[in-house]
Design a protein around this motif. Structure first.
Motif, PDB file in Angstrom:
ATOM      1  N   VAL A 137       2.588 -27.996   4.203  1.00 55.29           N
ATOM      2  CA  VAL A 137       1.981 -28.926   3.242  1.00 55.29           C
ATOM      3  C   VAL A 137       2.112 -28.350   1.830  1.00 55.29           C
ATOM      4  CG1 VAL A 137      -0.182 -29.973   2.469  1.00 55.29           C
ATOM      5  CG2 VAL A 137       0.418 -29.996   4.901  1.00 55.29           C
ATOM      6  N   ASP A 138       1.795 -27.073   1.672  1.00 55.72           N
ATOM      7  CA  ASP A 138       1.863 -26.440   0.356  1.00 55.72           C
ATOM      8  C   ASP A 138       3.270 -26.433  -0.229  1.00 55.72           C
ATOM      9  OD1 ASP A 138      -0.853 -25.997   0.256  1.00 55.72           O
ATOM     10  OD2 ASP A 138      -0.722 -23.894   0.877  1.00 55.72           O
ATOM     11  N   THR A 139       4.290 -26.440   0.618  1.00 59.20           N
ATOM     12  CA  THR A 139       5.675 -26.455   0.127  1.00 59.20           C
ATOM     13  C   THR A 139       6.237 -27.877   0.024  1.00 59.20           C
ATOM     14  OG1 THR A 139       6.524 -26.069   2.363  1.00 59.20           O
ATOM     15  CG2 THR A 139       6.206 -24.126   0.943  1.00 59.20           C
ATOM     16  N   GLY A 140       5.409 -28.887   0.331  1.00 59.53           N
ATOM     17  CA  GLY A 140       5.817 -30.274   0.135  1.00 59.53           C
ATOM     18  C   GLY A 140       6.549 -30.924   1.293  1.00 59.53           C
ATOM     19  N   PHE A 148       5.192 -31.763   4.372  1.00 60.64           N
ATOM     20  CA  PHE A 148       4.273 -32.821   4.798  1.00 60.64           C
ATOM     21  C   PHE A 148       3.477 -33.283   3.590  1.00 60.64           C
ATOM     22  CE2 PHE A 148       3.970 -30.426   9.037  1.00 60.64           C
ATOM     23  CZ  PHE A 148       4.936 -31.217   9.633  1.00 60.64           C
ATOM     24  N   VAL A 149       3.110 -34.548   3.568  1.00 59.85           N
ATOM     25  CA  VAL A 149       2.240 -35.093   2.529  1.00 59.85           C
ATOM     26  C   VAL A 149       0.997 -35.623   3.215  1.00 59.85           C
ATOM     27  CG1 VAL A 149       1.996 -36.856   0.741  1.00 59.85           C
ATOM     28  CG2 VAL A 149       4.189 -35.684   1.049  1.00 59.85           C
ATOM     29  N   ILE A 150      -0.155 -35.292   2.666  1.00 55.12           N
ATOM     30  CA  ILE A 150      -1.413 -35.764   3.229  1.00 55.12           C
ATOM     31  C   ILE A 150      -2.148 -36.570   2.171  1.00 55.12           C
ATOM     32  CG2 ILE A 150      -3.619 -35.095   4.257  1.00 55.12           C
ATOM     33  CD1 ILE A 150      -2.223 -32.528   5.211  1.00 55.12           C
ATOM     34  N   THR A 151      -2.618 -37.740   2.568  1.00 60.91           N
ATOM     35  CA  THR A 151      -3.428 -38.594   1.710  1.00 60.91           C
ATOM     36  C   THR A 151      -4.698 -38.954   2.472  1.00 60.91           C
ATOM     37  OG1 THR A 151      -2.264 -40.560   2.532  1.00 60.91           O
ATOM     38  CG2 THR A 151      -1.449 -39.579   0.481  1.00 60.91           C
ATOM     39  N   MET A 152      -5.674 -39.467   1.759  1.00 63.57           N
ATOM     40  CA  MET A 152      -6.887 -39.954   2.399  1.00 63.57           C
ATOM     41  C   MET A 152      -6.847 -41.478   2.380  1.00 63.57           C
ATOM     42  SD  MET A 152      -8.565 -37.293   3.400  1.00 63.57           S
ATOM     43  CE  MET A 152     -10.274 -37.655   3.696  1.00 63.57           C
ATOM     44  N   GLU A 153      -7.079 -42.086   3.530  1.00 64.43           N
ATOM     45  CA  GLU A 153      -7.139 -43.537   3.643  1.00 64.43           C
ATOM     46  C   GLU A 153      -8.386 -43.893   4.442  1.00 64.43           C
ATOM     47  OE1 GLU A 153      -3.480 -45.264   5.055  1.00 64.43           O
ATOM     48  OE2 GLU A 153      -2.282 -44.021   3.694  1.00 64.43           O
ATOM     49  N   GLU A 154      -9.250 -44.669   3.827  1.00 69.42           N
ATOM     50  CA  GLU A 154     -10.507 -45.083   4.447  1.00 69.42           C
ATOM     51  C   GLU A 154     -11.303 -43.888   4.966  1.00 69.42           C
ATOM     52  OE1 GLU A 154      -9.903 -48.268   7.237  1.00 69.42           O
ATOM     53  OE2 GLU A 154      -8.696 -49.409   5.803  1.00 69.42           O
ATOM     54  N   GLY A 155     -11.304 -42.810   4.167  1.00 66.46           N
ATOM     55  CA  GLY A 155     -12.094 -41.634   4.492  1.00 66.46           C
ATOM     56  C   GLY A 155     -11.515 -40.712   5.539  1.00 66.46           C
ATOM     57  N   ARG A 156     -10.261 -40.950   5.930  1.00 69.54           N
ATOM     58  CA  ARG A 156      -9.618 -40.099   6.939  1.00 69.54           C
ATOM     59  C   ARG A 156      -8.279 -39.592   6.406  1.00 69.54           C
ATOM     60  NH1 ARG A 156     -11.876 -40.240  11.922  1.00 69.54           N
ATOM     61  NH2 ARG A 156      -9.967 -39.415  12.792  1.00 69.54           N
ATOM     62  N   PRO A 157      -7.918 -38.340   6.718  1.00 74.05           N
ATOM     63  CA  PRO A 157      -6.625 -37.832   6.279  1.00 74.05           C
ATOM     64  C   PRO A 157      -5.480 -38.485   7.059  1.00 74.05           C
ATOM     65  CG  PRO A 157      -7.798 -36.159   7.533  1.00 74.05           C
ATOM     66  CD  PRO A 157      -8.715 -37.332   7.403  1.00 74.05           C
ATOM     67  N   VAL A 158      -4.416 -38.820   6.332  1.00 77.33           N
ATOM     68  CA  VAL A 158      -3.213 -39.399   6.933  1.00 77.33           C
ATOM     69  C   VAL A 158      -2.049 -38.487   6.585  1.00 77.33           C
ATOM     70  CG1 VAL A 158      -1.651 -41.379   6.936  1.00 77.33           C
ATOM     71  CG2 VAL A 158      -4.125 -41.741   6.779  1.00 77.33           C
ATOM     72  N   VAL A 159      -1.333 -38.043   7.608  1.00 76.24           N
ATOM     73  CA  VAL A 159      -0.215 -37.119   7.430  1.00 76.24           C
ATOM     74  C   VAL A 159       1.091 -37.905   7.458  1.00 76.24           C
ATOM     75  CG1 VAL A 159       0.994 -35.124   8.390  1.00 76.24           C
ATOM     76  CG2 VAL A 159      -1.512 -35.292   8.585  1.00 76.24           C
ATOM     77  N   THR A 160       1.924 -37.690   6.429  1.00 79.85           N
ATOM     78  CA  THR A 160       3.259 -38.278   6.402  1.00 79.85           C
ATOM     79  C   THR A 160       4.259 -37.177   6.706  1.00 79.85           C
ATOM     80  OG1 THR A 160       2.567 -39.920   4.768  1.00 79.85           O
ATOM     81  CG2 THR A 160       4.945 -39.533   5.000  1.00 79.85           C
ATOM     82  N   ILE A 161       5.020 -37.394   7.781  1.00 82.23           N
ATOM     83  CA  ILE A 161       6.026 -36.431   8.224  1.00 82.23           C
ATOM     84  C   ILE A 161       7.391 -36.995   7.857  1.00 82.23           C
ATOM     85  CG2 ILE A 161       7.008 -35.238  10.229  1.00 82.23           C
ATOM     86  CD1 ILE A 161       4.225 -35.628  11.567  1.00 82.23           C
ATOM     87  N   PRO A 162       8.253 -36.221   7.192  1.00 77.69           N
ATOM     88  CA  PRO A 162       9.558 -36.750   6.789  1.00 77.69           C
ATOM     89  C   PRO A 162      10.423 -37.145   7.983  1.00 77.69           C
ATOM     90  CG  PRO A 162       9.482 -34.381   6.444  1.00 77.69           C
ATOM     91  CD  PRO A 162       8.108 -34.801   6.856  1.00 77.69           C
ATOM     92  N   ASP A 163      11.220 -38.188   7.801  1.00 80.45           N
ATOM     93  CA  ASP A 163      12.088 -38.701   8.868  1.00 80.45           C
ATOM     94  C   ASP A 163      12.991 -37.621   9.449  1.00 80.45           C
ATOM     95  OD1 ASP A 163      11.005 -41.217   8.635  1.00 80.45           O
ATOM     96  OD2 ASP A 163      12.595 -41.961   7.340  1.00 80.45           O
ATOM     97  N   TRP A 164      13.539 -36.752   8.590  1.00 84.28           N
ATOM     98  CA  TRP A 164      14.467 -35.744   9.093  1.00 84.28           C
ATOM     99  C   TRP A 164      13.790 -34.798  10.072  1.00 84.28           C
ATOM    100  CZ3 TRP A 164      13.224 -30.681   8.234  1.00 84.28           C
ATOM    101  CH2 TRP A 164      12.379 -30.392   7.149  1.00 84.28           C
ATOM    102  N   LEU A 165      12.501 -34.602   9.927  1.00 87.65           N
ATOM    103  CA  LEU A 165      11.787 -33.709  10.829  1.00 87.65           C
ATOM    104  C   LEU A 165      11.407 -34.423  12.122  1.00 87.65           C
ATOM    105  CD1 LEU A 165      10.738 -30.869  11.163  1.00 87.65           C
ATOM    106  CD2 LEU A 165       8.668 -31.554   9.987  1.00 87.65           C
TER     107      LEU A 165
END
Length: 80
Positions: free
Chosen positions: A51-54, A56-73
């Motif tokens: 996450v710190d190296t970019g 994975f991206v994490i956002t908060m949606e409706e009070g819960r964390p949502v993890v975005t994993i890149p397609d290549w991974l």
């Protein structure tokens, strides 16, 4: 965070127990993010680094964390 997100690392599929994880600011503290449960997710050391190296991206949606994993991974066999 354990009560909200479950007993393991916040990255889908990771089985590292939450008790062995580190709290991560979803909105970075340096960007004005508060140090609170509402702005946190528990991550194992390995995924925290990703996450710190970019990777994975994490956002908060409706009070819960949502993890975005890149397609290549996602194409890697260890995520299936």
């Amino acid at each position: 965070m354990i009560a909200r997100d479950g007993p393991t690392c916040g990255i889908p599929g990771c089985q590292v127990p939450a008790t062995g994880c580190e709290a991560h600011h979803v909105v970075e503290h340096s960007a004005g993010g508060p140090t609170s449960v509402d702005n946190g997710i528990l991550l194992c050391w390995f995924h925290h680094h990703m996450v710190d190296t970019g990777i994975f991206v994490i956002t908060m949606e409706e009070g819960r964390p949502v993890v975005t994993i890149p397609d290549w991974l996602l194409r890697k066999p260890y995520f299936h």
